[in-house]
Scaffold this active site. Structure first.
Site, PDB file in Angstrom:
ATOM      1  N   ASP A   1      63.734 171.278  23.158  1.00  0.00           N
ATOM      2  CA  ASP A   1      63.102 172.661  22.406  1.00  0.00           C
ATOM      3  C   ASP A   1      62.512 173.538  22.553  1.00  0.00           C
ATOM      4  OD1 ASP A   1      63.336 173.679  19.597  1.00  0.00           O
ATOM      5  OD2 ASP A   1      62.892 172.318  18.368  1.00  0.00           O
ATOM      6  N   ASP A   2      63.055 174.755  22.622  1.00  0.00           N
ATOM      7  CA  ASP A   2      62.393 176.054  22.961  1.00  0.00           C
ATOM      8  C   ASP A   2      61.229 175.982  24.231  1.00  0.00           C
ATOM      9  OD1 ASP A   2      62.333 176.271  20.154  1.00  0.00           O
ATOM     10  OD2 ASP A   2      60.149 176.524  19.653  1.00  0.00           O
TER      11      ASP A   2
ATOM     12  N   CYS B   1      66.492 177.396  16.443  1.00  0.00           N
ATOM     13  CA  CYS B   1      67.522 176.232  16.467  1.00  0.00           C
ATOM     14  C   CYS B   1      69.085 175.894  16.224  1.00  0.00           C
ATOM     15  CB  CYS B   1      66.591 174.548  16.235  1.00  0.00           C
ATOM     16  SG  CYS B   1      64.512 174.850  17.257  1.00  0.00           S
TER      17      CYS B   1
ATOM     18  N   ARG C   1      72.437 174.991  18.201  1.00  0.00           N
ATOM     19  CA  ARG C   1      73.015 173.429  18.779  1.00  0.00           C
ATOM     20  C   ARG C   1      74.382 172.908  18.091  1.00  0.00           C
ATOM     21  NH1 ARG C   1      68.258 170.039  18.514  1.00  0.00           N
ATOM     22  NH2 ARG C   1      66.402 172.097  19.283  1.00  0.00           N
TER      23      ARG C   1
ATOM     24  N   LYS D   1      66.185 165.252  17.806  1.00  0.00           N
ATOM     25  CA  LYS D   1      66.471 166.830  15.912  1.00  0.00           C
ATOM     26  C   LYS D   1      67.548 166.952  16.785  1.00  0.00           C
ATOM     27  CE  LYS D   1      64.385 170.889  15.750  1.00  0.00           C
ATOM     28  NZ  LYS D   1      63.919 172.432  15.790  1.00  0.00           N
TER      29      LYS D   1
ATOM     30  N   HIS E   1      69.381 169.174  13.306  1.00  0.00           N
ATOM     31  CA  HIS E   1      69.057 170.191  12.785  1.00  0.00           C
ATOM     32  C   HIS E   1      70.403 170.905  13.036  1.00  0.00           C
ATOM     33  CE1 HIS E   1      65.797 173.851  12.369  1.00  0.00           C
ATOM     34  NE2 HIS E   1      65.817 173.276  11.077  1.00  0.00           N
TER      35      HIS E   1
ATOM     36  N   SER F   1      63.575 170.668  11.983  1.00  0.00           N
ATOM     37  CA  SER F   1      61.902 170.767  13.475  1.00  0.00           C
ATOM     38  C   SER F   1      61.373 169.733  13.316  1.00  0.00           C
ATOM     39  CB  SER F   1      62.398 171.998  13.639  1.00  0.00           C
ATOM     40  OG  SER F   1      63.096 172.983  13.730  1.00  0.00           O
TER      41      SER F   1
ATOM     42  N   HIS G   1      59.036 172.290  20.958  1.00  0.00           N
ATOM     43  CA  HIS G   1      58.587 173.256  19.880  1.00  0.00           C
ATOM     44  C   HIS G   1      56.993 172.562  18.971  1.00  0.00           C
ATOM     45  CE1 HIS G   1      59.128 174.653  15.674  1.00  0.00           C
ATOM     46  NE2 HIS G   1      60.724 174.884  16.210  1.00  0.00           N
TER      47      HIS G   1
ATOM     48  N   ASP H   1      67.564 174.262  23.826  1.00  0.00           N
ATOM     49  CA  ASP H   1      67.883 175.937  22.744  1.00  0.00           C
ATOM     50  C   ASP H   1      67.468 177.004  22.797  1.00  0.00           C
ATOM     51  OD1 ASP H   1      65.144 175.220  21.849  1.00  0.00           O
ATOM     52  OD2 ASP H   1      65.659 174.764  19.962  1.00  0.00           O
ATOM     53  N   ASN H   2      66.520 176.965  23.150  1.00  0.00           N
ATOM     54  CA  ASN H   2      66.252 178.868  23.421  1.00  0.00           C
ATOM     55  C   ASN H   2      65.068 178.913  23.806  1.00  0.00           C
ATOM     56  OD1 ASN H   2      65.383 178.076  20.191  1.00  0.00           O
ATOM     57  ND2 ASN H   2      64.134 178.640  21.605  1.00  0.00           N
TER      58      ASN H   2
ATOM     59  N   LYS I   1      62.057 183.278  21.835  1.00  0.00           N
ATOM     60  CA  LYS I   1      62.336 182.266  21.449  1.00  0.00           C
ATOM     61  C   LYS I   1      63.255 183.538  19.848  1.00  0.00           C
ATOM     62  CE  LYS I   1      61.861 179.171  17.149  1.00  0.00           C
ATOM     63  NZ  LYS I   1      61.633 177.704  17.267  1.00  0.00           N
TER      64      LYS I   1
END
Ligand code: MG
Length: 445
Positions: free
Chosen positions: A36-37, A76, A80, A132, A134, A157, A238, A290-291, A311
């Site tokens: 994540d991130d 996010c 996803r 996660k 989301h 998150s 994240h 994810d980003n 992001k």
């Protein structure tokens, strides 16, 4: 270092003869590890100078490293949705004004969508999700309603459900975070038995470690005759950042590096478990994010390396992420510089397992198994559409060209003034991966 991590992408060097789909084991296992991130520039094998990523560097040398791998959106929830469905998230409605789902959101991934897990269930796979989700926290939207036999993780998150006083500055609650201030639930359950909340707030200091142990348990407990799909979606890096005791002060790159190095430890545990079970040559492992990095959080956010921004934007730093893959048929020590991304994962897995794509679904992803196997010189993906996190089409990548048409943001007190014309940005990514030189005027066509 970053430039050389990019430049090596200009050639594809394979030490072993290329495999075709026919050479692959029947119904290989799949593991997708989703961070994540995590930014394009956050790993040693992508040029980061101080974050140590030995298990990923080894994964790159035993498999493939992709340099032009895109996520479906730069935040996010829509990202996803794109991975799970092989469709731009605007199709599933998983994008909108608030950009991601929140604890008070009432929506989620519609039941009409077909996820990777559902595609593989039809081929007899055991499926599990750890981490996660989301894509909706209400019971009808959980992973166990979308093709996963079991689920262990947080539904949204790790910075949500904040107990900090209203009006607190985000930096004040993230700089030296107390896990008790984020009232995020940890859920666990199965399709058969239902999903329960087992901890709240989840102790985020041990969350990465616990996800990894769950993943390892799942792999060890599989029936050898049944293939499996494991989706491990880490909730970190994240913000707020947490790591377990062994990783405090582990990295030369500060707390952010500690967090990455714990995730990378986990990759080693998973790859080691596959070897121990004798299934590493029948299991495809994909590691990605994810980003891009959340740059406003300074040293608690990551790095996009040579890419612009991060992001929340359609610049390369927001949507181009690291991607490593290892497994049967994937040639060792290769670098793939072709255009592909998370929306291509579902069609590619479907092709590898001989399963037709979900009918009537307008799948945007394409089968890039030729890239994964190192047999295709060119990606079947000829373009990529850049949507904002709110679902507005903002740009397109075609070959070396990337066009962005950005509507100017009007400050609140100017909402009544006439709209300004959009900003037209054209970049030649083959020469300007950092999107610094707008060449729109000299290339009107
Ligand atoms: Mg993210």
């Amino acid at each position: 270092r970053y430039l050389s991590a990019l430049m090596t992408g200009l050639m594809l060097v394979s030490a072993s003869p290329a495999a075709t789909l026919d050479d692959l084991p029947d119904r290989p296992n799949f593991i997708v590890i989703f961070c994540d991130d995590l930014g394009w520039g956050d790993l040693g094998c992508y040029g980061h100078p101080t974050i140590a990523t030995p298990n990923l560097d080894r994964m790159a040398s035993e498999g493939m490293r992709m340099t032009q791998f895109y996520v479906a959106a730069s935040v996010c929830t829509p990202s996803r949705a794109g991975l799970m469905t092989g469709r731009y998230p605007v199709r599933s409605g998983m994008c909108g004004k608030r950009r991601v789902l929140f604890p008070d959101s009432v929506g989620g991934l519609p039941a009409s969508e077909s996820t990777i897990a559902e595609v593989l269930k039809q081929r007899g796979y055991a499926t599990a999700m750890v981490g996660k989700w989301h894509l909706g926290h209400l019971p009808q939207y959980l992973p166990t309603e979308h093709g996963f036999d079991s689920y262990y993780g947080i539904p949204y998150s790790n910075d949500m459900d904040s107990l900090a006083p209203k009006g607190s500055k985000r930096w004040d609650i993230f700089r030296d975070p107390d896990w008790k201030n984020f009232n995020v639930p940890l859920l666990e359950g199965t399709t058969a038995g239902g999903v329960q909340q087992i901890e709240r707030p989840v102790d985020q200091r041990t969350i990465t470690r616990r996800y990894v142990l769950k993943a390892v348990d799942f792999i060890r407990n599989q029936d050898k005759d049944q293939p499996f799909f494991l989706y491990l979606a880490h909730s970190l890096p994240h913000v707020p950042l947490f790591r377990s005791g062994d990783f405090v002060g582990h990295s030369r790159a500060g707390i952010y590096g500690d967090v990455i190095e714990e995730i990378v430890w986990g990759v080693g545990e998973i790859l080691g478990t596959l070897r121990e079970q004798g299934i590493d040559e029948r299991t495809m492992v994909v590691f990605t994010s994810d980003n891009g990095p959340w740059l406003v959080f300074d040293d608690h956010g990551g790095s996009a390396g040579p890419l612009r921004n991060g992001k929340g934007t359609t610049f390369e730093g927001g949507q181009r992420v690291p991607c490593l893959m290892r497994g049967p048929g994937i040639p060792a020590g290769t670098v793939c510089n072709e255009l592909t991304g998370t929306i291509d994962v579902l069609p590619t897995i479907a092709a590898i397992t001989g399963k037709p794509l979900p009918a009537g679904k307008n799948i945007d992803g394409v089968d890039v198994s030729g890239l994964w196997m190192g047999t295709a010189k060119q990606s079947p993906r000829i373009e990529f559409l850049h949507y904002t996190s709110g679902g507005a089409l903002e740009g397109i990548r075609q070959g070396k060209w990337k066009l962005l048409v950005k509507k100017p943001r009007r400050p609140k007190n100017q909402r009544k003034t006439p709209a300004q014309p959009p900003q037209i940005l054209l970049f030649d990514l083959s020469e300007d991966v950092g999107e610094q030189n707008n060449v729109a005027n000299s290339n009107p066509a």
